[in-house]
Design an enzyme around this catalytic site. Sequence first.
Site, PDB file in Angstrom:
ATOM      1  N   ASP A 105       0.889   4.518  -1.008  1.00 50.58           N
ATOM      2  CA  ASP A 105      -0.494   4.999  -1.050  1.00 50.58           C
ATOM      3  C   ASP A 105      -1.463   3.816  -1.003  1.00 50.58           C
ATOM      4  OD1 ASP A 105       0.501   7.546  -1.358  1.00 50.58           O
ATOM      5  OD2 ASP A 105       0.257   7.551  -3.542  1.00 50.58           O
TER       6      ASP A 105
HETATM    7  N1  URA Z   1       4.819   7.705  -5.031  1.00 50.58           N
HETATM    8  C1  URA Z   1       3.484   7.831  -5.027  1.00 50.58           C
HETATM    9  O1  URA Z   1       2.945   8.745  -5.630  1.00 50.58           O
HETATM   10  N2  URA Z   1       2.761   6.929  -4.337  1.00 50.58           N
HETATM   11  C2  URA Z   1       3.316   5.883  -3.673  1.00 50.58           C
HETATM   12  O2  URA Z   1       2.602   5.074  -3.074  1.00 50.58           O
HETATM   13  C3  URA Z   1       4.715   5.765  -3.689  1.00 50.58           C
HETATM   14  C4  URA Z   1       5.447   6.687  -4.375  1.00 50.58           C
END
Ligand code: URA
Length: 247
Positions: A105
């Site tokens: 993310d």
């Molecule tokens: N899980 C999440 O919620 N975000 C990420 O970036 C990776 C795994």
Amino acid sequence: MSAMRLDKYLALSGERTRSEAARAVRNGQVRVNGVPARDPAMKLADGDEVTLAGVPVLDRSFQYYMLHKPAGVLTASRDSRAATVMDLVPEALLRRKVLPVGRLDKDTTGLLVLTNDGALAHALLNPKRHVWKRYIARVSGRLDEADAEAFAAGMALDDFVAKPAKLAILRAEEAESLAAVELREGKFHQVKRMFLARGHEVLALHRAAFGPLTLPDSLQPGGFCELTAAQVRALQDAVAKPESGEG
Ligand code: URA
């Protein structure tokens, strides 16, 4: 890999100089798909497996890197409006079509593998062979054993049931807790959604390990480094292993 001479392949891998490689072939130390090769000029095809003295030899026509993704950049191809991880990659690698393996993310930091080895990238993301990933999460509220048990049991979310995951509580306080989470899936916002299902908001998320790779302390946010031959082999081994049960 386009058709490449065996001696050139061995030289590119860094294992031997080209003339040493030719000698190793003539001495019967090199096998292609398990069969001893005799001709250094032999042409290799896609997917051929080469060993030297029994040890797999890397295909260096591919590149493998690890990036310490900083917060605030998208895991996406170049975007004129927002910064992406590709803005951190030198032009020379962009020209060689190096791409991220999976996504983090925008606000997540940590280890991201980049490669132009599409077959390995695909295998690393294959849900059947999914490798373990380790995250460090700072979350709201006090984590407790019931949370760890819920992660371990597998968790029903809105649209899928998350496979059993490991939750190790590193610090638990009234306002905030810190935990290490290991899971082998990579569904959209999965870690955040699993914590949210337990009533905890993720305040910060960092990926510390991807399969056999651990983000070194020396690699600062935004920094990247080429994987060593041993690290690439470890990734290849991680996807070569048969599925080891649920969990
Ligand atoms: N899980 C999440 O919620 N975000 C990420 O970036 C990776 C795994």
